[in-house]
Structure formats: structure tokens, C-alpha cells
Design a protein around this motif. Structure first.
Motif, mmCIF file in Angstrom:
data_model
loop_
_atom_site.group_PDB
_atom_site.id
_atom_site.type_symbol
_atom_site.label_atom_id
_atom_site.label_comp_id
_atom_site.label_asym_id
_atom_site.label_seq_id
_atom_site.Cartn_x
_atom_site.Cartn_y
_atom_site.Cartn_z
ATOM 1 N N ASN A 57 8.653 -26.725 -125.837
ATOM 2 C CA ASN A 57 8.569 -27.696 -124.746
ATOM 3 C C ASN A 57 9.747 -27.552 -123.782
ATOM 4 N N GLU A 58 10.919 -27.278 -124.325
ATOM 5 C CA GLU A 58 12.074 -27.092 -123.443
ATOM 6 C C GLU A 58 11.896 -25.875 -122.539
ATOM 7 N N GLU A 59 11.358 -24.792 -123.098
ATOM 8 C CA GLU A 59 11.118 -23.604 -122.275
ATOM 9 C C GLU A 59 10.077 -23.891 -121.193
ATOM 10 N N ALA A 60 9.029 -24.644 -121.549
ATOM 11 C CA ALA A 60 8.015 -24.972 -120.555
ATOM 12 C C ALA A 60 8.601 -25.825 -119.429
ATOM 13 N N THR A 61 9.458 -26.783 -119.801
ATOM 14 C CA THR A 61 10.091 -27.622 -118.775
ATOM 15 C C THR A 61 10.993 -26.797 -117.867
ATOM 16 N N ASN A 62 11.804 -25.937 -118.462
ATOM 17 C CA ASN A 62 12.687 -25.097 -117.641
ATOM 18 C C ASN A 62 11.897 -24.169 -116.730
ATOM 19 N N ARG A 63 10.768 -23.667 -117.214
ATOM 20 C CA ARG A 63 9.954 -22.792 -116.383
ATOM 21 C C ARG A 63 9.337 -23.563 -115.215
ATOM 22 N N MET A 64 8.872 -24.784 -115.476
ATOM 23 C CA MET A 64 8.306 -25.588 -114.396
ATOM 24 C C MET A 64 9.351 -25.909 -113.343
ATOM 25 N N VAL A 65 10.573 -26.229 -113.762
ATOM 26 C CA VAL A 65 11.643 -26.519 -112.805
ATOM 27 C C VAL A 65 11.961 -25.281 -111.978
ATOM 28 N N ARG A 66 12.011 -24.143 -112.631
ATOM 29 C CA ARG A 66 12.330 -22.909 -111.918
ATOM 30 C C ARG A 66 11.233 -22.558 -110.904
ATOM 31 N N GLU A 67 9.974 -22.711 -111.306
ATOM 32 C CA GLU A 67 8.883 -22.432 -110.386
ATOM 33 C C GLU A 67 8.868 -23.413 -109.218
ATOM 34 N N ALA A 68 9.170 -24.678 -109.474
ATOM 35 C CA ALA A 68 9.209 -25.660 -108.397
ATOM 36 C C ALA A 68 10.305 -25.325 -107.388
ATOM 37 N N ARG A 69 11.457 -24.913 -107.884
ATOM 38 C CA ARG A 69 12.540 -24.529 -106.971
ATOM 39 C C ARG A 69 12.151 -23.312 -106.131
ATOM 40 N N ASP A 70 11.528 -22.334 -106.760
ATOM 41 C CA ASP A 70 11.098 -21.161 -105.998
ATOM 42 C C ASP A 70 10.055 -21.533 -104.954
ATOM 43 N N ARG A 71 9.151 -22.453 -105.309
ATOM 44 C CA ARG A 71 8.131 -22.869 -104.352
ATOM 45 C C ARG A 71 8.754 -23.606 -103.171
ATOM 46 N N ASP A 72 9.704 -24.509 -103.442
ATOM 47 C CA ASP A 72 10.368 -25.234 -102.363
ATOM 48 C C ASP A 72 11.156 -24.284 -101.455
ATOM 49 N N ARG A 73 11.786 -23.304 -102.071
ATOM 50 C CA ARG A 73 12.549 -22.350 -101.270
ATOM 51 C C ARG A 73 11.612 -21.531 -100.368
ATOM 52 N N ALA A 74 10.435 -21.134 -100.918
ATOM 53 C CA ALA A 74 9.481 -20.375 -100.104
ATOM 54 C C ALA A 74 8.912 -21.215 -98.977
ATOM 55 N N LEU A 75 8.627 -22.512 -99.247
ATOM 56 C CA LEU A 75 8.118 -23.387 -98.192
ATOM 57 C C LEU A 75 9.147 -23.607 -97.098
ATOM 58 N N ALA A 76 10.398 -23.759 -97.514
ATOM 59 C CA ALA A 76 11.454 -23.957 -96.515
ATOM 60 C C ALA A 76 11.589 -22.742 -95.610
ATOM 61 N N GLN A 77 11.526 -21.571 -96.176
ATOM 62 C CA GLN A 77 11.623 -20.356 -95.365
ATOM 63 C C GLN A 77 10.414 -20.196 -94.454
ATOM 64 N N SER A 78 9.215 -20.532 -94.956
ATOM 65 C CA SER A 78 8.013 -20.403 -94.127
ATOM 66 C C SER A 78 8.008 -21.400 -92.975
ATOM 67 N N SER A 79 8.448 -22.644 -93.245
ATOM 68 C CA SER A 79 8.492 -23.644 -92.172
ATOM 69 C C SER A 79 9.489 -23.242 -91.094
ATOM 70 N N ARG A 80 10.604 -22.648 -91.462
ATOM 71 C CA ARG A 80 11.577 -22.177 -90.483
ATOM 72 C C ARG A 80 10.965 -21.068 -89.627
ATOM 73 N N GLY A 81 10.171 -20.204 -90.235
ATOM 74 C CA GLY A 81 9.536 -19.139 -89.478
ATOM 75 C C GLY A 81 8.473 -19.662 -88.522
ATOM 76 N N VAL A 82 7.717 -20.707 -88.956
ATOM 77 C CA VAL A 82 6.697 -21.294 -88.085
ATOM 78 C C VAL A 82 7.330 -21.951 -86.875
ATOM 79 N N THR A 83 8.462 -22.655 -87.081
ATOM 80 C CA THR A 83 9.163 -23.323 -85.973
ATOM 81 C C THR A 83 9.643 -22.316 -84.946
ATOM 82 N N MET A 84 10.190 -21.223 -85.418
ATOM 83 C CA MET A 84 10.676 -20.199 -84.485
ATOM 84 C C MET A 84 9.523 -19.544 -83.741
#
Length: 759
Positions: A57-84
Motif C-alpha cells: 500500500n505504501e508503494e501504491a501511495t508513493n506511485r500515485m503521488v509521483r504520477e500526480a506530480r508528473d501530471r501537474d508538471r506536464a499540465l503546467a508546461q502545456s498551459s504555458r505553451g498555449v498562452t504563448m
């Protein structure tokens, strides 16, 4: 007037008043009584209280947190590109839609790349009696390495045992008879002739043309023994033998894989071949030390990882996980030993186990099937439904492709094979025999006629010799041994059994707990004639099912079975005997004691001397039933019998136990029979097997279908392919990984909670 004094006042005046100085009678902590009417505890009732589940369960939680961070980082980069992209342009909306589509495509590509990246860190191993198939889960096909090691010795394997060749020739008055028909005994000649007669009758029924003197033509031609010598420099297919240094003292201690099979017979120093796995078991026949057996197994795997996969640095192995394929009807000590080797010796990060038949269904994409896996020295049959192996349908028979090779050579020698000195203990003869089987053995009746073939014998330090020979029905009678296994040589397969590795025993009552099945018991009784019983293993109690009428061996009656008596005993739950008094032998004794021995069949066991009669004394002792002794005796009886049964009848027994009376399941299993393994590559085997099954089950003839792996997959690597698919699954689909940390704490007890099958 003085009033009446109270009792406390009188006690105070008389000095009898009770005083409390707050001093306890003892310093030991006092625990209050538990209220039995309101008693509750959560100890070991939740997953997070058990280390194995908590870590997962701890590994699953850590994996979900890591994937969420990667997703947020990708969305932030994509939104910056759309604005430009939208600044100062009128078509910003269309550009934004294009960017969104690009993001979806990138996400899909990233998911595939993540799966492939996960597979690049997963090693898949499928060991067998003859070959080891190993590779990364991201590979399309595995690397195949011979499961053999050559160690320095005083003599090679062909010189050991007074140089007795294989197949073994029968000597009369210490001399080999001149006629090859007498080399293998009268019994083999009778079986050979009987099988030839059956084949002729079958071919006549199928309107095949037969020549009356075909056998005489073959014998007369082979007796002349045409041999042609070819110098080595004129041989375009000469073999590159393993080179040794001129100084024997500098020669390596061992060779593994193909290099071991290419060592010259007369090398200096001598090398002897060892096969750590024989007949699907650890090889106790050729080894005298268990540690050396495990060391050779580890050495072969280690050299394969370094040479075939390029993993030369052991310190990097902790970053890899391993999917290990085990037999359907496994032995617990085998699995425990493999788990310890993988985690302790190799230091893999995680390990999980998968059964062979289940891996085959993963590789083929079947949800329900009857898997027939024909290996080099064992054949396994199991019904798989919805990702689970039917426990009572598992059968493990101790014959395979190597027995076909040996029988083919014996039949050829019986018919005056020109190379009469062939010895399967010699390395170049072993390779030659495998080559002849792959080229000429068939089960197509249209190919059975007098044929002329040739082969080249290449040995180190000798000129190449070309032999020309003729064959008739030997090419088909040898693989027909799958349906007449008594033609195979089984004399040595049980020698030194349980000499190094004991069976597994239950921790509480000391009874054997290796898994077994009802179908396997039918195989043990078919030729052995020794009644066996279920051993009360972790598979749980099993009810007896009458065998189909077609399972009885020809020309003999089915032996009387005690299965029903033992199953009736096992069908009623009994209380554990863990808290019972220990036997006379002391605590932990798991063998029957003289005073507790169960009564022998047909007589009553006494309490005195254990001689089977009444105990000495004025009163006769009553027989005592000891379930542990009964189970140990049943396990010992099973170990004395080699499981062997005709392939078609074994499939019927497996399907009968897998369906358990459900006609729909039975039709699904018969319609989904898939033959895999190296032994299944004999041309015409599937059609011949299908005809035999339809003859035994005429009522279901239209339903029976023996298929091949889909998508033109090689049946030899299908099991490995399925295990690689399983290994690449996310942890949400595969929660059977065993890690280093939890193994250090809980050991092999983890297998009960981690295995997908019933441990």
C-alpha cells in the motif's frame, strides 16, 4: 447521655481500623480482567497491520503521488505553451485544440513508453530440464541457453560408470550380441513389434498403401553401412569446438551453456557435464551435495545474465525484478530454494512466481484452455479458467522430447543403424541425436514409407564421416511413445529420489504439504498400481471423482483405489492437532512412532511393538489412527511411483477434473486444447492427438479441437512470452511481488500471501 458508638469508632479505639498507606503489595504491573461480554480487538484484522500488505500500500501511495506530480508538471508546461501560442493571434482557439490533441497523443506515447521502461527492468526466467529461456520483459523473444555446466573432473560423462553407453546394451555372457535385435532385450523387441503392428493396422484402416517387405529393405540396406570420409578442410559446416589453453593448469574450472556442449571429449583436463534440473525436479541422481547443486544452478543463470543480457555488474541487479516460471504441480521446497537464490544470491529487488500453464494462456491470450506442455523430460497438463489453474486437473508426467530421442535411436539401432557405436553420453553424439530427431521424426502417416537419409558425424580431432541410412516406421513409432509410455526407459528416473532434498512438511502437525491433485493420482495408479491418497496439503480437501472408463489401461484392470476412503476422511473438517501431546520421539517429531503407527492395510496395527498384531498382555490394544502417519505413508508411496500415463488419457483425466461435471466447461476445455513446448514441434502431432481424443470421446468428437499458439508464435517460447506480459502489468494487476525488505523479515511465509495460486 452518651449516644451509641458506631462500628468504625469502636474499631478506631481498639486499633483495628483499616488504613491505606498507598503502598502496593508488588511492583509487578497488574492487568485488570477483560470484560468477556464486551471483548474486541483489531490485531491482524486489517491489511495495514501486516508488513507485506502495508509495504504494498505504501508503494501504491508513493506511485500515485509521483504520477500526480508528473501530471501537474506536464499540465503546467502545456498551459504555458498555449498562452504563448495565443498571444496576438486570431486563431488561438484552433491552435489550442491542436495542442490538446498533441497532448493526448503524447500521453498515449508516454504510457506505452512507461510500460516498455517497466519491462526493461524486469527479467523473465523459464528454466527447464534441457534449456533455460531468459530475457527482459521488453524483449520480443528470449535467449535460449542449454541448462548444463561442465566442471573439471577426472573423467568425462562417457567414461564414467565403466564406459557404459546410452542407450544401454544388454550383454550375454559379458559380450555384446552380434545381432542388434538383441541389444535391448526381448521385452523391448516385443513392444516395438506390437507398436509396428498397431501402426500397420491403423494405416490400413486409413487406406494407406503398405509394402509387404519394407522392414527387410531397411535392414538389408543399413547392414551394408555405407560410410564416406570427408576431410575437415572440405567440410563447410564444420563445428567450432571450445578451445582450451595448452597448459591444463590454466584451464577454467567450468563452462556453461553451448560452450560446455562443445568441449572435446578427449580434452585435457577432462570436463564432466552436469544438468541441475532433470525431469522437472532438481537433479538428485547425479549430485551428492545439495549446496553444489544449488551452486551449479546459480552459476548457469549468472553466466546467462552476463553473456546474453549484458548485465555484467552485479551491483546493478538490485534495480531489476524477476518473474520466475514454476511448474503447475510444484514442490514447495523447490520454490522456496529458488526464492532464496533470487533474493539472497542474485540480490534482485523483487521476485514473483507464475505457473507454466497460466503463463501459456497469457501468451496466447486465452481465457479458458487446457494446456499441454511437452518439455524435454516432463509433460504437464492443466486446465486454466479465468486466470486460475484448476488444482485437481494438474498432471505432471515424467516423459518428454528427450525420451523420444532416446527411443528413436534405440529403434534405429534395432534395425541395423550404420552408426552402431552411437553413445548419447558423448556430447557430439547427443547433438547428433537431437538433430536427427528434429529432421526426420514425424507423425504424419503419409510420410511413412521407405526413405533414404544421410547425416554427417563431426567429432573434435576427427575427419567428418557421412552415413547414409534408410528408415521406415521408426520415425513415427518413436513419438507414438507419448501414447505408449511403457516403451520409454524409466529405470533410472527415480534413483536417489529424496536423497538430497526432502519433501515439505506442515509446520503444525508435521504432515507432508506438497500440493497434489486427483488427476495426478490417476497417473500414479495407471502403471504403478500402488494406491495413493491426497496428503491434506494447502490445496485443501478434495472429493473423489470416478475416473472415466477410458482411463483404464489396456489389458489390465484398474487397480483398487483407496482415494475415496482418504477423501472421505478429509472431507470432514477436524480440529488441529497442534496442541496435542508430542509423540514419544520428542517435540517436533514428524515421523510415525512405533506406538502411534497406523494400522497396515488388511490388518490392525498394535500399540506395543508395531508388528501389526495385538499387543502383548492380558488385554489386546485397540488400533490407533494417526492422520499424520497416514499422510506420510501416502507421500512415500507416491515417491516410489513414477507418474506415467498415455498422453490422450491424461488429457481426459485432466479435463474431467477441471470441469467437475459441468458440461459447458468440459466443452470449452475440449475446444481449447493447446499443445506447447519443444516436444510439440513434431510434425503431425496435433492432428494425431486430436484423432486419438475423438476416438476415446466419440460423443464430443465435434467439440474436440487441438490448436497451436496464435499469431504463429513459437510453442517453445510461448510460456516465456506469457510471463513477460504478466511482468509488464502494473502493480494494480500484479500484487504478487516479493521484495527484499519483507523477505528479510518474514522469509518464505510471504508465499502464502503473495502467490496468485493456493500456497
Amino acid at each position: 447521655m452518651v449516644g451509641k458508638k458506631s462500628g468504625k469508632a469502636l474499631q478506631r479505639e481498639e486499633g483495628l481500623e483499616r488504613t491505606d498507606n498507598n503502598m502496593d503489595l508488588t511492583t509487578w504491573p497488574q492487568v485488570n480482567m477483560i470484560n468477556q461480554k464486551n471483548y474486541y480487538t483489531e490485531y491482524l484484522k486489517r491489511d495495514d497491520q501486516f508488513l507485506a500488505f502495508r509495504t504494498q500500500n505504501e508503494e501504491a501511495t508513493n506511485r500515485m503521488v509521483r504520477e500526480a506530480r508528473d501530471r501537474d508538471r506536464a499540465l503546467a508546461q502545456s498551459s504555458r505553451g498555449v498562452t504563448m501560442a495565443g498571444d496576438g493571434t486570431a486563431g488561438a482557439g484552433g491552435d489550442a485544440m491542436d495542442v490538446d490533441e498533441d497532448l493526448v497523443a503524447e500521453d498515449n506515447t508516454a504510457a506505452v513508453a512507461t510500460q516498455e521502461a517497466r519491462g526493461s527492468k524486469i527479467i523473465v526466467m523459464h528454466p527447464g530440464s534441457q534449456n533455460l529461456r531468459v530475457g527482459l520483459a521488453s524483449d520480443a523473444l528470449p535467449k535460449t541457453v542449454p541448462m548444463v555446466i561442465a566442471r573439471r573432473d577426472k573423467e568425462n560423462e562417457s567414461e564414467a560408470g565403466d564406459g557404459e553407453p546410452s542407450p544401454k546394451r544388454v550383454k550375454i555372457d559379458d559380450e555384446l550380441p552380434e545381432e542388434p535385435e538383441k541389444w535391448f532385450g526381448e521385452e523391448f523387441s516385443k513392444k516395438f513389434a506390437s507398436m509396428a503392428t498397431e501402426l500397420k493396422q491403423r494405416m490400413r484402416n486409413n487406406k494407406r498403401r503398405l509394402l509387404p517387405n519394407s522392414k527387410e529393405l531397411v535392414i538389408n540396406y543399413n547392414r551394408r553401412g555405407a560410410v564416406e570420409t570427408i576431410s575437415e578442410h572440405n567440410d563447410p559446416l564444420r563445428i567450432d569446438w571450445t578451445e582450451l589453453p595448452p597448459n591444463p593448469a590454466k584451464a577454467p574450472d567450468y563452462f556453461t551453456g553451448q560452450a560446455a556442449l562443445r568441449i572435446p571429449e578427449q580434452s585435457k583436463p577432462r570436463y564432466k557435464l552436469f544438468w541441475p534440473i532433470r525431469n522437472g525436479w532438481f537433479n538428485e541422481h547425479d549430485y551428492t551435495n545439495k549446496n553444489l547443486l544449488f551452486e551449479d544452478f546459480s552459476t548457469i543463470v549468472e553466466e546467462a545474465l552476463k553473456s546474453e543480457l549484458g548485465l555484467s555488474r552485479r551491483k546493478d541487479w538490485s534495480q531489476y525484478s524477476c518473474v520466475f516460471v514454476i511448474p503447475d504441480l510444484y514442490e514447495k521446497n523447490y520454490v522456496i530454494s529458488i526464492l532464496d537464490i533470487m533474493l539472497r544470491n542474485f540480490g534482485f529487488g523483487k521476485v514473483c512466481f507464475m505457473q507454466e500453464s497460466l503463463a501459456a494462456t497469457f501468451g496466447a491470450g486465452y481465457s479458458i484452455s487446457c494446456i499441454v506442455d511437452i518439455g524435454a523430460q516432463k509433460t504437464s497438463i492443466c486446465c486454466v479458467e479465468e486466470g486460475l489453474c484448476s488444482e485437481n486437473s494438474r498432471i505432471n508426467l515424467k516423459y518428454g522430447g528427450w525420451d523420444v530421442t532416446e527411443t528413436f535411436i534405440k529403434m534405429m539401432l534395432h534395425d541395423w543403424f550404420p552408426y552402431e557405436d552411437i553413445n548419447l553420453k558423448r556430447r557430439y553424439d547427443y547433438l547428433l541425436a537431437e538433430e536427427l530427431k528434429q529432421k526426420y521424426v514425424t507423425m504424419n502417416e503419409s510420410d511413412i514409407n521407405v526413405q533414404t537419409y544421410d547425416f554427417h558425424l563431426r567429432a573434435a580431432g576427427q575427419d567428418t564421416r557421412k552415413f547414409v541410412f534408410k528408415t521406415y516406421d521408426e520415425t513415427m513409432l518413436a513419438p507414438m511413445g507419448f501414447f505408449r509410455p511403457d516403451i520409454f526407459d524409466n529405470s533410472w528416473k527415480l534413483e536417489r529420489r529424496r536423497n538430497l532434498i526432502d519433501r515439505s512438511y506442515d509446520l503444525y502437525d508435521g504432515s507432508p504439504n506438497d500440493p497434489t491433485s486427483i488427476a495426478q493420482n490417476f497417473a500414479l495408479e495407471f502403471y504403478g498400481g500402488i494406491p495413493t491418497a491426497t496428503n491434506g496439503s494447502a490445496d485443501g480437501p478434495s472429493s473423489s471423482t470416478p475416473a472415466p472408463s477410458s482411463l483404464a489401461p489396456p489389458s489390465r484392470q484398474q487397480p483398487a483405489s483407496f482415494l475415496s476412503r482418504f477423501n472421505d476422511l478429509e472431507s470432514t473438517p477436524r480440529t488441529s492437532v497442534a496442541n496435542s501431546p508430542a509423540p514419544d520421539g520428542g517435540p517436533g517429531t514428524s515421523t510415525p512412532q512405533p506406538g502411534r503407527a497406523s494400522p497396515a492395510v488388511g490388518g490392525a496395527g498394535g500399540l506395543g511393538d508395531g508388528s501389526g498384531g495385538p499387543a502383548a498382555g492380558p488385554t489386546a490394544a485397540m488400533p490407533v489412527y494417526d492422520p499424520t502417519a497416514e499422510k506420510i505413508g501416502a507421500a512415500e508411496a507416491r515417491d516410489r511411483v513414477l507418474p506415467s500415463m498415455p498422453l490422450d488419457r491424461a488429457i481426459l483425466a485432466s479435463v474431467a477434473q477441471g470441469a467437475r461435471g459441468d458440461e459447458r466447461k468440459m466443452r470449452d476445455f475440449y475446444g481449447g486444447i493447446m499443445v506447447v513446448g519443444g516436444g510439440s514441434k513434431i510434425p503431425g502431432l496435433n492432428n494425431f492427438l486430436e484423432q486419438r481424443l475423438r476416438e476415446l470421446q466419440p460423443g464430443l468428437a465435434k467439440e474436440i479441437l487441438v490448436g497451436v499458439p496464435p499469431r504463429d508464435l513459437d510453442p517453445q517460447v510461448l510460456v516465456w512470452k506469457g510471463a513477460s506480459v504478466f511482468g509488464k502489468m502494473s502493480s494494480s494487476g500484479n500484487d504478487s511481488w516479493i521484495g527484499q525488505k519483507e523477505y528479510d523479515v518474514l522469509g518464505s511465509r510471504l508465499l502464502m500471501h503473495k502467490c496468485m495460486f493456493n500456497w
